[in-house]
Write a protein that holds these residues in place. Sequence first.
Motif, PDB file in Angstrom:
ATOM      1  N   TRP A  79     -75.175  -6.208  30.294  1.00 50.66           N
ATOM      2  CA  TRP A  79     -76.232  -5.792  29.379  1.00 50.66           C
ATOM      3  C   TRP A  79     -76.769  -7.025  28.666  1.00 50.66           C
ATOM      4  O   TRP A  79     -75.986  -7.845  28.169  1.00 50.66           O
ATOM      5  CB  TRP A  79     -75.714  -4.791  28.348  1.00 50.66           C
ATOM      6  CG  TRP A  79     -75.404  -3.452  28.917  1.00 50.66           C
ATOM      7  CD1 TRP A  79     -74.178  -2.972  29.275  1.00 50.66           C
ATOM      8  CD2 TRP A  79     -76.336  -2.403  29.189  1.00 50.66           C
ATOM      9  NE1 TRP A  79     -74.297  -1.690  29.763  1.00 50.66           N
ATOM     10  CE2 TRP A  79     -75.607  -1.319  29.715  1.00 50.66           C
ATOM     11  CE3 TRP A  79     -77.719  -2.265  29.028  1.00 50.66           C
ATOM     12  CZ2 TRP A  79     -76.214  -0.116  30.095  1.00 50.66           C
ATOM     13  CZ3 TRP A  79     -78.315  -1.078  29.409  1.00 50.66           C
ATOM     14  CH2 TRP A  79     -77.577  -0.010  29.932  1.00 50.66           C
ATOM     15  N   GLU A 130     -82.153   2.202  33.313  1.00 48.86           N
ATOM     16  CA  GLU A 130     -81.464   2.399  32.048  1.00 48.86           C
ATOM     17  C   GLU A 130     -81.921   3.682  31.361  1.00 48.86           C
ATOM     18  O   GLU A 130     -83.039   4.151  31.574  1.00 48.86           O
ATOM     19  CB  GLU A 130     -81.732   1.238  31.082  1.00 48.86           C
ATOM     20  CG  GLU A 130     -81.361  -0.133  31.604  1.00 48.86           C
ATOM     21  CD  GLU A 130     -82.545  -0.869  32.189  1.00 48.86           C
ATOM     22  OE1 GLU A 130     -82.517  -2.110  32.167  1.00 48.86           O
ATOM     23  OE2 GLU A 130     -83.488  -0.199  32.679  1.00 48.86           O
ATOM     24  N   GLN A 137     -85.619  -2.058  33.888  1.00 49.99           N
ATOM     25  CA  GLN A 137     -86.869  -2.121  33.135  1.00 49.99           C
ATOM     26  C   GLN A 137     -86.634  -2.157  31.626  1.00 49.99           C
ATOM     27  O   GLN A 137     -87.541  -2.521  30.873  1.00 49.99           O
ATOM     28  CB  GLN A 137     -87.750  -0.916  33.486  1.00 49.99           C
ATOM     29  CG  GLN A 137     -88.237  -0.931  34.925  1.00 49.99           C
ATOM     30  CD  GLN A 137     -89.099  -2.138  35.199  1.00 49.99           C
ATOM     31  OE1 GLN A 137     -90.059  -2.409  34.481  1.00 49.99           O
ATOM     32  NE2 GLN A 137     -88.768  -2.878  36.231  1.00 49.99           N
ATOM     33  N   GLY A 138     -85.456  -1.782  31.198  1.00 50.54           N
ATOM     34  CA  GLY A 138     -85.124  -1.857  29.785  1.00 50.54           C
ATOM     35  C   GLY A 138     -85.228  -0.524  29.074  1.00 50.54           C
ATOM     36  O   GLY A 138     -85.982   0.365  29.481  1.00 50.54           O
ATOM     37  N   TRP A 198     -82.666  -6.826  37.709  1.00 50.75           N
ATOM     38  CA  TRP A 198     -82.868  -6.387  36.329  1.00 50.75           C
ATOM     39  C   TRP A 198     -83.430  -4.981  36.299  1.00 50.75           C
ATOM     40  O   TRP A 198     -84.215  -4.593  37.168  1.00 50.75           O
ATOM     41  CB  TRP A 198     -83.856  -7.304  35.614  1.00 50.75           C
ATOM     42  CG  TRP A 198     -83.380  -8.701  35.401  1.00 50.75           C
ATOM     43  CD1 TRP A 198     -83.581  -9.771  36.230  1.00 50.75           C
ATOM     44  CD2 TRP A 198     -82.630  -9.187  34.287  1.00 50.75           C
ATOM     45  NE1 TRP A 198     -82.992 -10.890  35.694  1.00 50.75           N
ATOM     46  CE2 TRP A 198     -82.411 -10.565  34.496  1.00 50.75           C
ATOM     47  CE3 TRP A 198     -82.130  -8.601  33.126  1.00 50.75           C
ATOM     48  CZ2 TRP A 198     -81.709 -11.367  33.598  1.00 50.75           C
ATOM     49  CZ3 TRP A 198     -81.440  -9.386  32.215  1.00 50.75           C
ATOM     50  CH2 TRP A 198     -81.234 -10.750  32.458  1.00 50.75           C
ATOM     51  N   ARG A 227     -84.131 -13.644  25.487  1.00 47.78           N
ATOM     52  CA  ARG A 227     -83.179 -12.666  25.980  1.00 47.78           C
ATOM     53  C   ARG A 227     -81.761 -13.243  25.869  1.00 47.78           C
ATOM     54  O   ARG A 227     -81.543 -14.410  26.189  1.00 47.78           O
ATOM     55  CB  ARG A 227     -83.496 -12.297  27.427  1.00 47.78           C
ATOM     56  CG  ARG A 227     -82.708 -11.132  27.975  1.00 47.78           C
ATOM     57  CD  ARG A 227     -83.201 -10.736  29.355  1.00 47.78           C
ATOM     58  NE  ARG A 227     -84.582 -10.273  29.320  1.00 47.78           N
ATOM     59  CZ  ARG A 227     -85.209  -9.719  30.356  1.00 47.78           C
ATOM     60  NH1 ARG A 227     -84.532  -9.540  31.502  1.00 47.78           N
ATOM     61  NH2 ARG A 227     -86.459  -9.356  30.275  1.00 47.78           N
ATOM     62  N   CYS A 244     -76.755   2.929  32.703  1.00 48.55           N
ATOM     63  CA  CYS A 244     -77.530   2.222  33.714  1.00 48.55           C
ATOM     64  C   CYS A 244     -77.078   2.729  35.077  1.00 48.55           C
ATOM     65  O   CYS A 244     -75.933   2.481  35.489  1.00 48.55           O
ATOM     66  CB  CYS A 244     -77.321   0.723  33.603  1.00 48.55           C
ATOM     67  SG  CYS A 244     -78.036  -0.211  34.982  1.00 48.55           S
ATOM     68  N   TYR A 286     -81.503  -4.466  28.398  1.00 47.42           N
ATOM     69  CA  TYR A 286     -81.680  -4.514  29.843  1.00 47.42           C
ATOM     70  C   TYR A 286     -80.331  -4.471  30.557  1.00 47.42           C
ATOM     71  O   TYR A 286     -79.389  -5.161  30.158  1.00 47.42           O
ATOM     72  CB  TYR A 286     -82.397  -5.790  30.251  1.00 47.42           C
ATOM     73  CG  TYR A 286     -83.789  -5.918  29.714  1.00 47.42           C
ATOM     74  CD1 TYR A 286     -84.027  -6.549  28.498  1.00 47.42           C
ATOM     75  CD2 TYR A 286     -84.878  -5.421  30.427  1.00 47.42           C
ATOM     76  CE1 TYR A 286     -85.308  -6.672  28.000  1.00 47.42           C
ATOM     77  CE2 TYR A 286     -86.165  -5.549  29.937  1.00 47.42           C
ATOM     78  CZ  TYR A 286     -86.374  -6.174  28.715  1.00 47.42           C
ATOM     79  OH  TYR A 286     -87.646  -6.293  28.227  1.00 47.42           O
TER      80      TYR A 286
END
Length: 123
Positions: free
Chosen positions: A36, A6, A115-116, A113, A45, A22, A94
Amino acid sequence: QVQLVESGGGSVQSGGSLRLSCAASGTTSSTFCMAWFRQASGKEREGVAHSVSGGPTTYADSAKGRFTISRDNAKNTLYLQMNSLKPEDTAMYYCAAGSRYFPYTGRCDVTSWGQGTQVTVSS
């Protein structure tokens, strides 16, 4: 398995805009459904928006009318355009991907996923 990276997070004032990106690397099937999510400090989350390749998109109520999810399949990149940002949008965002989509829930079956990227909205 797919790798997701991201970018685009940052700090903005209330009412501002940000566009998250992303970049995905992996097979086309593994990114059939991309989404997202976000997680605010001390909270669980939550899904923000989901997108099926060539198919439907779904949004959380909090995102409807303000956020737009889109994807460039040629670049294998997912985007989230966020407008009219509010302090309550502050969270780690994320990117997620999976090969299946659940139409009854409008959600991806997430298996990968990123890493954010942090988004901070000040009032």
